[in-house]
Design a protein around this motif. Structure first.
Motif, PDB file in Angstrom:
ATOM      1  N   TRP A  52       0.825  -1.210   0.000  1.00 22.99           N
ATOM      2  CA  TRP A  52       0.000   0.000   0.000  1.00 22.99           C
ATOM      3  C   TRP A  52       0.854   1.254   0.000  1.00 22.99           C
ATOM      4  O   TRP A  52       0.589   2.208  -0.724  1.00 22.99           O
ATOM      5  CB  TRP A  52      -0.905  -0.030   1.220  1.00 22.99           C
TER       6      TRP A  52
ATOM      7  N   THR B  36       1.041   4.130  -2.904  1.00 24.05           N
ATOM      8  CA  THR B  36       0.741   5.530  -2.589  1.00 24.05           C
ATOM      9  C   THR B  36       1.893   6.443  -2.972  1.00 24.05           C
ATOM     10  O   THR B  36       1.695   7.563  -3.462  1.00 24.05           O
ATOM     11  CB  THR B  36       0.433   5.675  -1.086  1.00 24.05           C
TER      12      THR B  36
ATOM     13  N   LEU C  74      -4.556  11.256   3.430  1.00 20.10           N
ATOM     14  CA  LEU C  74      -4.839   9.889   3.814  1.00 20.10           C
ATOM     15  C   LEU C  74      -6.112   9.839   4.650  1.00 20.10           C
ATOM     16  O   LEU C  74      -6.453  10.806   5.338  1.00 20.10           O
ATOM     17  CB  LEU C  74      -3.675   9.325   4.629  1.00 20.10           C
ATOM     18  N   PRO C  75      -6.828   8.709   4.626  1.00 24.21           N
ATOM     19  CA  PRO C  75      -7.986   8.590   5.507  1.00 24.21           C
ATOM     20  C   PRO C  75      -7.556   8.565   6.965  1.00 24.21           C
ATOM     21  O   PRO C  75      -6.535   7.966   7.321  1.00 24.21           O
ATOM     22  CB  PRO C  75      -8.607   7.251   5.088  1.00 24.21           C
TER      23      PRO C  75
ATOM     24  N   GLY D 295      -4.661   5.866   7.633  1.00 26.04           N
ATOM     25  CA  GLY D 295      -4.570   4.876   6.571  1.00 26.04           C
ATOM     26  C   GLY D 295      -5.856   4.090   6.437  1.00 26.04           C
ATOM     27  O   GLY D 295      -6.774   4.194   7.258  1.00 26.04           O
ATOM     28  N   ALA D 296      -5.921   3.279   5.385  1.00 29.29           N
ATOM     29  CA  ALA D 296      -7.109   2.476   5.127  1.00 29.29           C
ATOM     30  C   ALA D 296      -7.282   1.425   6.218  1.00 29.29           C
ATOM     31  O   ALA D 296      -6.299   0.915   6.762  1.00 29.29           O
ATOM     32  CB  ALA D 296      -7.000   1.807   3.759  1.00 29.29           C
TER      33      ALA D 296
ATOM     34  N   GLU E  48      -3.348   0.281   8.280  1.00 25.75           N
ATOM     35  CA  GLU E  48      -3.006   1.557   8.903  1.00 25.75           C
ATOM     36  C   GLU E  48      -1.504   1.806   8.853  1.00 25.75           C
ATOM     37  O   GLU E  48      -0.706   0.911   9.121  1.00 25.75           O
ATOM     38  CB  GLU E  48      -3.478   1.577  10.355  1.00 25.75           C
TER      39      GLU E  48
END
Length: 276
Positions: free
Chosen positions: A8, A12, A27-28, A43-44, A48
């Motif tokens: 990931w 990114t 980022l989330p 993070g997703a 994370e």
């Protein structure tokens, strides 16, 4: 680093290489608040990049929305960001190029004295005597070391602060003696903002700590800083302002002094244990 997280992060970073992507790659984040503590996952879900814990002294209006949290991956070669670091010996890490921003909207959040901050990530490997440090800056300002502890699991970088806004975890390769001197100088500048009657006894302890460091009496230096912090706590809210309020309008001198003592003690102990 787990393989899923590594994939990931690599994907990114490819996005970040595109034109203008660095400024847009938010980022989330997920924020939870319980009592005086806020926990932030970056993070997703399931992948994370970091989890962040904020422990407040006497918060008012603490909620997920009141924190104003955002996070992004940054370029290791961004000249604007590099200009905010204290020299080439403080380095962003390709495995963890995370910039965390906490900028509460005006009129929402306040707290007394300090916030204890922990940034935890599996993206960095922990080693004994680690050079990883937690740095803080105001928005657009220069970053400074606020570290109070670096613990394993994989890396937990901890610090205290009397305010916000932005945080980075960096590898700090500067001489420990230089870092200690910088922190004691910064503490002196903060003490000088107080009225003379309040500043004088604090400066006596700070100067004694500085002399003890120069003479390699590190435990004596730590004792003098403990005495300085004890006086600040006793005078906080009485003669030394101690409240931080979102949007300004207050001066948290007590919090900044206590945070300055905390991080100076960390660096003095590091100097004692590991040398320059």
């Amino acid at each position: 680093m787990p393989k899923s997280l590594a994939r990931w992060l690599a994907a990114t970073m490819l996005v970040l290489a595109a034109p203008l992507a660095a400024a847009q790659a938010l980022l989330p984040v997920r924020v939870q608040v319980q009592g005086d503590t806020a926990r932030i996952e970056v993070g997703a879900p399931g992948m994370e990049l970091a989890d962040v814990t904020l422990e407040f002294d006497e918060p008012q209006g603490l909620s997920p929305a009141a924190l104003g949290v955002s996070a992004q991956l940054v370029s290791l070669s961004d000249p604007g960001l590099l200009a905010r670091l204290p020299g080439s010996l403080t380095q962003l890490q390709g495995a963890f190029p995370l910039l965390l921003t906490i900028e509460p909207p005006p009129g929402t959040l306040s707290f007394a004295r300090v916030v204890r901050v922990e940034v935890h990530t599996h993206a960095l490997p922990y080693t004994y005597g680690s050079s990883f440090r937690l740095f803080k800056a105001s928005l657009g300002g220069s970053f400074r070391d606020i570290t109070t502890q670096v613990a394993q699991g994989s890396v937990r970088a901890r610090g205290t602060t009397g305010g916000f806004s932005q945080f980075l975890v960096l590898a700090d390769l500067r001489r420990s003696g230089d870092v200690v001197a910088e922190k004691l100088d910064r503490l002196q500048a903060r003490i000088a903002l107080l009225p003379a009657a309040e500043a004088a006894p604090l400066e006596v302890e700070r100067a004694a700590a500085e002399l003890a460091v120069a003479e390699r009496r590190h435990d004596d230096a730590l004792a003098h800083l403990d005495a300085l912090a004890a006086r600040v706590r006793a005078r906080a809210g009485v003669a030394i302002p101690q409240v931080w309020t979102a949007g300004g309008g207050s001066q948290n001198h007590a919090g900044e002094l206590l945070a300055g003592v905390d991080t100076a003690k960390f660096s003095i102990a590091y100097l004692r244990n590991f040398g320059h």
